[in-house]
Motif scaffolding. Structure first.
Motif, mmCIF file in Angstrom:
data_model
loop_
_atom_site.group_PDB
_atom_site.id
_atom_site.type_symbol
_atom_site.label_atom_id
_atom_site.label_comp_id
_atom_site.label_asym_id
_atom_site.label_seq_id
_atom_site.Cartn_x
_atom_site.Cartn_y
_atom_site.Cartn_z
ATOM 1 N N ILE A 1 -80.599 19.991 62.469
ATOM 2 C CA ILE A 1 -81.514 21.099 62.180
ATOM 3 C C ILE A 1 -80.888 22.450 62.507
ATOM 4 N N TYR A 2 -80.297 22.581 63.686
ATOM 5 C CA TYR A 2 -79.784 23.889 64.076
ATOM 6 C C TYR A 2 -78.540 24.297 63.293
ATOM 7 N N SER A 3 -77.726 23.345 62.860
ATOM 8 C CA SER A 3 -76.581 23.735 62.028
ATOM 9 C C SER A 3 -77.064 24.237 60.672
ATOM 10 N N ARG A 4 -78.049 23.552 60.104
ATOM 11 C CA ARG A 4 -78.581 23.938 58.789
ATOM 12 C C ARG A 4 -79.341 25.263 58.851
ATOM 13 N N GLU A 5 -80.198 25.431 59.872
ATOM 14 C CA GLU A 5 -81.066 26.605 59.911
ATOM 15 C C GLU A 5 -80.458 27.818 60.606
ATOM 16 N N TYR A 6 -79.526 27.610 61.533
ATOM 17 C CA TYR A 6 -79.009 28.748 62.314
ATOM 18 C C TYR A 6 -77.491 28.865 62.286
ATOM 19 N N GLY A 7 -76.833 27.983 61.556
ATOM 20 C CA GLY A 7 -75.397 28.115 61.364
ATOM 21 C C GLY A 7 -74.544 27.842 62.588
ATOM 22 N N VAL A 8 -75.061 27.065 63.550
ATOM 23 C CA VAL A 8 -74.256 26.730 64.713
ATOM 24 C C VAL A 8 -73.339 25.553 64.383
ATOM 25 N N ASP A 9 -72.261 25.423 65.142
ATOM 26 C CA ASP A 9 -71.315 24.345 64.877
ATOM 27 C C ASP A 9 -71.546 23.163 65.820
ATOM 28 N N SER A 10 -70.629 22.231 65.821
ATOM 29 C CA SER A 10 -70.793 21.008 66.601
ATOM 30 C C SER A 10 -70.791 21.252 68.111
ATOM 31 N N ARG A 11 -70.315 22.412 68.552
ATOM 32 C CA ARG A 11 -70.378 22.707 69.992
ATOM 33 C C ARG A 11 -71.824 22.824 70.469
ATOM 34 N N PHE A 12 -72.727 23.256 69.591
ATOM 35 C CA PHE A 12 -74.141 23.289 69.957
ATOM 36 C C PHE A 12 -74.650 21.869 70.198
ATOM 37 N N GLU A 13 -74.334 20.973 69.291
ATOM 38 C CA GLU A 13 -74.732 19.578 69.465
ATOM 39 C C GLU A 13 -74.139 19.012 70.753
ATOM 40 N N GLY A 14 -72.905 19.399 71.062
ATOM 41 C CA GLY A 14 -72.275 18.981 72.314
ATOM 42 C C GLY A 14 -73.007 19.523 73.529
ATOM 43 N N HIS A 15 -73.485 20.757 73.441
ATOM 44 C CA HIS A 15 -74.266 21.380 74.512
ATOM 45 C C HIS A 15 -75.546 20.576 74.760
ATOM 46 N N VAL A 16 -76.239 20.215 73.692
ATOM 47 C CA VAL A 16 -77.452 19.403 73.815
ATOM 48 C C VAL A 16 -77.100 18.021 74.358
ATOM 49 N N ALA A 17 -76.046 17.424 73.825
ATOM 50 C CA ALA A 17 -75.632 16.092 74.262
ATOM 51 C C ALA A 17 -75.314 16.072 75.761
ATOM 52 N N ALA A 18 -74.696 17.132 76.252
ATOM 53 C CA ALA A 18 -74.364 17.186 77.686
ATOM 54 C C ALA A 18 -75.628 17.190 78.538
ATOM 55 N N SER A 19 -76.646 17.943 78.123
ATOM 56 C CA SER A 19 -77.882 17.974 78.915
ATOM 57 C C SER A 19 -78.623 16.645 78.829
ATOM 58 N N VAL A 20 -78.602 16.020 77.666
ATOM 59 C CA VAL A 20 -79.233 14.706 77.501
ATOM 60 C C VAL A 20 -78.502 13.670 78.350
ATOM 61 N N ALA A 21 -77.172 13.669 78.299
ATOM 62 C CA ALA A 21 -76.387 12.705 79.074
ATOM 63 C C ALA A 21 -76.601 12.888 80.573
ATOM 64 N N GLN A 22 -76.636 14.135 81.017
ATOM 65 C CA GLN A 22 -76.853 14.402 82.440
ATOM 66 C C GLN A 22 -78.201 13.840 82.887
ATOM 67 N N ALA A 23 -79.236 14.040 82.098
ATOM 68 C CA ALA A 23 -80.559 13.508 82.434
ATOM 69 C C ALA A 23 -80.551 11.980 82.393
ATOM 70 N N ALA A 24 -79.937 11.394 81.374
ATOM 71 C CA ALA A 24 -79.918 9.939 81.221
ATOM 72 C C ALA A 24 -79.217 9.265 82.397
ATOM 73 N N VAL A 25 -78.110 9.824 82.836
ATOM 74 C CA VAL A 25 -77.373 9.256 83.960
ATOM 75 C C VAL A 25 -78.213 9.263 85.233
ATOM 76 N N ARG A 26 -79.084 10.268 85.368
ATOM 77 C CA ARG A 26 -79.983 10.351 86.534
ATOM 78 C C ARG A 26 -81.161 9.390 86.433
ATOM 79 N N GLY A 27 -81.333 8.732 85.295
ATOM 80 C CA GLY A 27 -82.437 7.796 85.131
ATOM 81 C C GLY A 27 -83.662 8.375 84.442
ATOM 82 N N PHE A 28 -83.475 9.425 83.682
ATOM 83 C CA PHE A 28 -84.561 10.069 82.941
ATOM 84 C C PHE A 28 -85.271 9.057 82.060
ATOM 85 N N PRO A 29 -86.576 9.138 81.964
ATOM 86 C CA PRO A 29 -87.483 10.011 82.708
ATOM 87 C C PRO A 29 -88.014 9.335 83.980
ATOM 88 N N THR A 30 -87.979 10.068 85.059
ATOM 89 C CA THR A 30 -88.572 9.606 86.312
ATOM 90 C C THR A 30 -90.066 9.913 86.273
#
Length: 182
Positions: free
Chosen positions: A26-55
């Protein structure tokens, strides 16, 4: 999307990857961001998942439509009484129905129920519909930074915060106000 979407509040295998993919698409299509944006989101998701999200102090809202996940919203525990609003994205077919406002209201209820003293979120200024929802709940921009980011020459990255009142028995809290509206 013609059928009413289904809101799920639990994670199944593959859901977090779908949330990351939805952001990238969605964000690449609508706002012209590249794969680094997806990587930014992936990093926050991975950090939460490793902690056992959702607590028990965290939550996920997944919107399912034809073909899979078409929207999401998350609340993560950042420690020191701070909850972070994350991964708020909807397929264009879902927008304008009040669903985002409703899910953010549910998130606010959860945040107050578990006793967060502050909520925060990070976003960028072009997401005006989401910003309108955040501000309507009392969030305020506490900092912003404009510069090159995610393959674009200029983007204004922002942090919003909302201080939540301590819970008191019988108090007229944000949660009690929202419960009467939801």
């Amino acid at each position: 999307m013609n059928a009413e979407p289904i809101i799920r509040r639990d994670l199944w295998p593959g859901d977090l990857g779908a949330v990351v993919k939805l952001h990238g698409t969605i964000y690449s299509r609508e706002y012209g961001v590249d794969s680094r944006f997806e990587g930014h989101v992936a990093a926050s998701v991975a950090q939460a998942a490793v902690r056992g999200f959702p607590t028990e102090r965290e939550a996920i809202w997944l919107v399912e439509g034809v073909g899979g996940i078409v929207g999401s919203l998350g609340l993560t525990d950042e420690g020191d009484g701070e909850g972070m609003v994350r991964w708020f994205v909807f397929d264009p077919s879902l927008r304008g129905r009040g669903l985002g406002r409703r899910l953010v209201a549910e998130l606010m209820l959860k945040a107050e129920d578990v006793g967060y003293s502050r909520l925060a979120l990070e976003t960028f200024s072009e997401l005006t519909a989401a910003a309108h929802i955040y501000r309507s709940h009392g969030f305020e921009v506490v900092w912003s930074e404009t510069g090159p980011r995610w393959g674009r020459g200029e983007i204004t990255y922002q942090r919003y915060e909302l201080e939540l009142a301590p819970r008191r028995a019988g108090a007229n809290t944000i949660a009690s106000q929202l419960r009467s509206a939801v």
